[in-house]
Design an enzyme around this catalytic site. Structure first.
Site, short mmCIF file in Angstrom:
data_model
loop_
_atom_site.label_atom_id
_atom_site.label_comp_id
_atom_site.label_asym_id
_atom_site.label_seq_id
_atom_site.Cartn_x
_atom_site.Cartn_y
_atom_site.Cartn_z
CD GLU A 28 -6.42 -0.47 -1.83
OE1 GLU A 28 -5.78 -1.13 -2.67
OE2 GLU A 28 -7.00 0.60 -2.10
CG ASP A 31 -3.35 -2.86 -1.65
OD1 ASP A 31 -4.56 -3.06 -1.47
OD2 ASP A 31 -2.89 -1.81 -2.14
CD GLU A 47 -0.69 -3.98 -5.71
OE1 GLU A 47 -1.58 -3.44 -6.36
OE2 GLU A 47 0.42 -3.45 -5.46
#
Length: 290
Positions: free
Chosen positions: A100, A102, A104
């Site tokens: 993953e 990310d 955010e």
């Protein structure tokens, strides 16, 4: 610290890492679909909006899975008092041993800098957070957020400025995300137990709905026919534009940009968190740019 004037001068130079950015983005429905809370995902012409209120957040996902390439979206983040909310844009595979990458975006009280947190999971292991304050207000205009994934590295970019590079260090015995196809996702949800000042500031629902807006959807990546058939994308005889050294490695200009971002806007790097990691993570010895 490096001056802002120098940085702006460098910004006008050609960014070698980009490819085909002049091409128009696709329509939302061509690349994506709502994945949950469909009534909180609204298409408004060229703009798609995700809504968070006290009943639900929302999210969308790509229609296909990919192995290597570049994904970009223009986002205008939640305006005003967004404390407690998180808007995410990320790539992820499936399963407990997933990979993953990310972005955010952590909500804030009105007038405070917006924080962007990046993280990398490899074989289900994350805890590689970095945080920085953006050098602009991401709530007044759309800005482009991109992930460039090649066999050599993962590069996180904001308006084509690299803010993080996660290198392939398999030659040092460190696993790298290269053998799991990923989907592309975005979502907005309530995370007031940790998102703003470590959870001290809670979501003020009187300001709901909280809305993140999206447009200019781009995916220039190798689409896999199935998540188990990756030969189209990682065969020894396959070569794509993101495999070229001038793309998969930062240029001198891009390294200067990355240094400027880290020196002036980074506020947290897991590599320097001795409380969490009494023994410095091995990859941190190779990921330093200062």
């Amino acid at each position: 610290m490096v001056g802002m004037g120098w940085f702006m001068c460098m910004m006008i130079m050609v960014c070698v890492i980009s490819c085909g950015e002049a091409a128009p983005g696709a329509k939302f429905e061509e690349l994506y679909r709502s994945s949950w809370a469909m009534d909180h995902c609204v298409n408004d012409g060229e703009v798609t909006k995700l809504k968070l209120d006290s009943s639900s957040g929302a999210g969308f996902e790509s229609r296909s899975k990919y192995l290597f390439g570049k994904v970009s979206i223009q986002i205008k983040l939640v305006e005003g008092d967004s404390a407690g909310t998180v808007t995410a844009f990320y790539m992820s595979s499936e399963g407990s041993n997933h990979n993953e990458f990310d972005f955010e975006f952590l909500g804030n009280k009105t007038g405070e800098p917006y924080i962007v947190q990046t993280n990398v999971y490899v074989n289900g292991v994350g805890n590689r957070e970095q945080r920085l304050n953006l050098w602009f207000d991401p709530t007044t205009e759309f800005h482009t957020y991109s992930i460039l994934w090649s066999k050599r590295s993962v590069v996180f970019m904001v308006d084509e400025t690299p803010i993080r590079v996660h290198k392939n260090l398999e030659d040092k015995g460190i696993p790298f995300a290269k053998d799991q196809a990923m989907g592309v996702y975005s979502s907005i949800w309530n995370a007031d137990d940790w998102a703003t000042q470590g959870g001290l500031v809670k979501t003020d629902w009187s300001h709901a709905p909280f809305i993140a807006s999206y447009k200019d959807f781009k995916i220039d990546a190798c689409e896999v026919p199935t998540t188990t058939d990756l030969s189209k994308c990682n065969g020894e005889d396959q070569r794509f534009w993101w495999d070229e050294p001038t793309v998969s490695e930062l240029s001198l200009h891009q390294n200067h940009q990355l240094i400027w971002v880290r020196a002036n806007h980074m506020i947290y790097d897991y590599c320097y968190d001795a409380a969490r990691f009494p023994v410095t993570p091995v990859e941190c010895q190779h990921h330093r740019h200062l």
